[in-house]
Design a protein around this motif. Structure first.
Motif, mmCIF file in Angstrom:
data_model
loop_
_atom_site.group_PDB
_atom_site.id
_atom_site.type_symbol
_atom_site.label_atom_id
_atom_site.label_comp_id
_atom_site.label_asym_id
_atom_site.label_seq_id
_atom_site.Cartn_x
_atom_site.Cartn_y
_atom_site.Cartn_z
ATOM 1 N N ASP A 55 0.815 -1.209 0.000
ATOM 2 C CA ASP A 55 0.000 0.000 0.000
ATOM 3 C C ASP A 55 0.853 1.266 0.000
ATOM 4 O OD1 ASP A 55 -2.371 -1.296 -0.118
ATOM 5 O OD2 ASP A 55 -3.007 -0.870 1.939
ATOM 6 N N ASP A 57 1.878 5.275 1.089
ATOM 7 C CA ASP A 57 1.890 6.037 2.338
ATOM 8 C C ASP A 57 2.329 7.459 2.037
ATOM 9 O OD1 ASP A 57 1.511 6.477 5.052
ATOM 10 O OD2 ASP A 57 3.575 5.976 5.565
ATOM 11 N N ARG A 83 5.351 3.938 6.378
ATOM 12 C CA ARG A 83 4.820 2.633 6.775
ATOM 13 C C ARG A 83 3.900 2.110 5.680
ATOM 14 N NH1 ARG A 83 0.198 0.589 8.869
ATOM 15 N NH2 ARG A 83 0.332 -1.193 10.299
ATOM 16 N N HIS A 84 4.107 0.856 5.280
ATOM 17 C CA HIS A 84 3.326 0.265 4.193
ATOM 18 C C HIS A 84 2.691 -1.044 4.646
ATOM 19 C CE1 HIS A 84 5.109 3.023 1.221
ATOM 20 N NE2 HIS A 84 6.265 2.799 1.840
ATOM 21 N N ASP A 85 1.380 -1.172 4.431
ATOM 22 C CA ASP A 85 0.713 -2.456 4.620
ATOM 23 C C ASP A 85 1.032 -3.370 3.447
ATOM 24 O OD1 ASP A 85 -0.439 -1.693 7.002
ATOM 25 O OD2 ASP A 85 -2.348 -1.099 6.090
ATOM 26 N N LYS A 87 -0.378 -6.641 1.384
ATOM 27 C CA LYS A 87 -1.634 -7.355 1.191
ATOM 28 C C LYS A 87 -1.446 -8.533 0.240
ATOM 29 C CE LYS A 87 -4.702 -3.403 2.010
ATOM 30 N NZ LYS A 87 -5.751 -2.532 1.432
ATOM 31 N N LYS A 92 -4.905 -7.767 4.190
ATOM 32 C CA LYS A 92 -3.657 -7.402 4.854
ATOM 33 C C LYS A 92 -3.034 -8.626 5.528
ATOM 34 C CE LYS A 92 -1.759 -4.335 8.451
ATOM 35 N NZ LYS A 92 -1.249 -5.400 9.328
ATOM 36 N N ASP A 95 3.097 -5.791 7.465
ATOM 37 C CA ASP A 95 3.476 -4.411 7.176
ATOM 38 C C ASP A 95 4.978 -4.242 7.353
ATOM 39 O OD1 ASP A 95 4.021 -3.396 10.030
ATOM 40 O OD2 ASP A 95 1.963 -4.126 10.207
ATOM 41 N N THR A 96 5.474 -3.114 6.886
ATOM 42 C CA THR A 96 6.893 -2.789 7.017
ATOM 43 C C THR A 96 7.056 -1.279 7.052
ATOM 44 O OG1 THR A 96 9.100 -3.106 6.051
ATOM 45 C CG2 THR A 96 7.288 -2.751 4.518
ATOM 46 N N ARG A 97 8.188 -0.844 7.574
ATOM 47 C CA ARG A 97 8.577 0.565 7.530
ATOM 48 C C ARG A 97 9.836 0.674 6.680
ATOM 49 N NH1 ARG A 97 5.847 3.617 11.426
ATOM 50 N NH2 ARG A 97 4.744 2.357 12.970
ATOM 51 N N GLU A 131 9.702 -5.100 9.947
ATOM 52 C CA GLU A 131 8.804 -5.898 9.124
ATOM 53 C C GLU A 131 8.153 -6.983 9.990
ATOM 54 O OE1 GLU A 131 12.211 -5.851 8.896
ATOM 55 O OE2 GLU A 131 12.824 -6.226 6.834
#
Length: 201
Positions: A55, A57, A83-85, A87, A92, A95-97, A131
């Motif tokens: 996703d 951000d 930050r990204h979800d 999927k 979902k 997630d990760t940053r 993550e």
């Protein structure tokens, strides 16, 4: 002192005094503060069956720019972590940053005009951290180096201030591990849309 020499000295002093304020506008440094939206165009390769999406951000960013000449500049893009979800088939799963600093060499086509288009080419380094997968498995995404391209436009408000907008494309190819086992790679390859307010010192 002959009168004509005094007149020349006076004219030269006035010219020097009048030219001094323009030195600030000729400073090689520029700072941009703004907001960027990172929109991944992810390709999961052979990680999992199904469709994997990362996703977008949005967050605050800054640019520090150094002008070697009126046309040629070096730009460094930084910001707070994004930050990204993650999927799988629309649901979902984790997630990760990430931090995506980009260093670009820019060419400014019309540095003295009110509308100032420019392009850039450079390198992107993406650092993934924090993550995780929602099912409890350990997810690891490797850091990535890649090519970055940029096109933008500045609107000069006065000799110091300008409004800017630009679009970047960055190559991000990350190896993926789950519970320590490499399961493939993912090409994030985001577009980065930015709006900013700039100040030329």
């Amino acid at each position: 002192m002959p009168r004509h020499w005094f007149r020349h000295l006076l004219i030269g002093s006035l010219a020097l005094g009048c030219g001094t304020p323009s030195l600030a506008a000729d400073s090689p440094w520029q700072l941009r503060l703004g907001v960027s939206k990172i929109v991944p165009t992810s390709d999961p390769g052979s990680i999992l069956p199904g469709e994997v999406d990362i996703d977008p951000d949005t967050g605050p960013t800054f640019n520090l720019v150094y002008f070697f000449t009126p046309n040629l500049a070096l730009d460094v893009l930084g910001g707070l972590p994004f930050r990204h979800d993650i999927k799988l088939n629309g649901a979902k799963v984790g997630d990760t940053r990430q931090l995506p600093p980009i260093v670009s060499l820019q060419w400014h086509f019309a540095p003295e005009a009110q509308l100032r288009p420019f392009v850039g080419v450079g390198v992107n380094y993406t650092y993934f951290y924090d993550e995780h997968l929602d099912n409890g498995a350990k997810l690891e995404l490797s850091d990535s180096w890649g090519l970055a391209l940029q096109a933008g436009l500045d609107l000069a408000l006065d000799e110091h201030w300008s409004l800017g907008a630009d679009l970047r494309y960055a190559r991000i190819d990350s190896d993926v591990k789950i519970d320590g086992q490499r399961v493939g790679s993912v090409d994030v390859d985001p577009f980065v849309y930015s709006l900013n307010l700039a100040y030329r010192f």
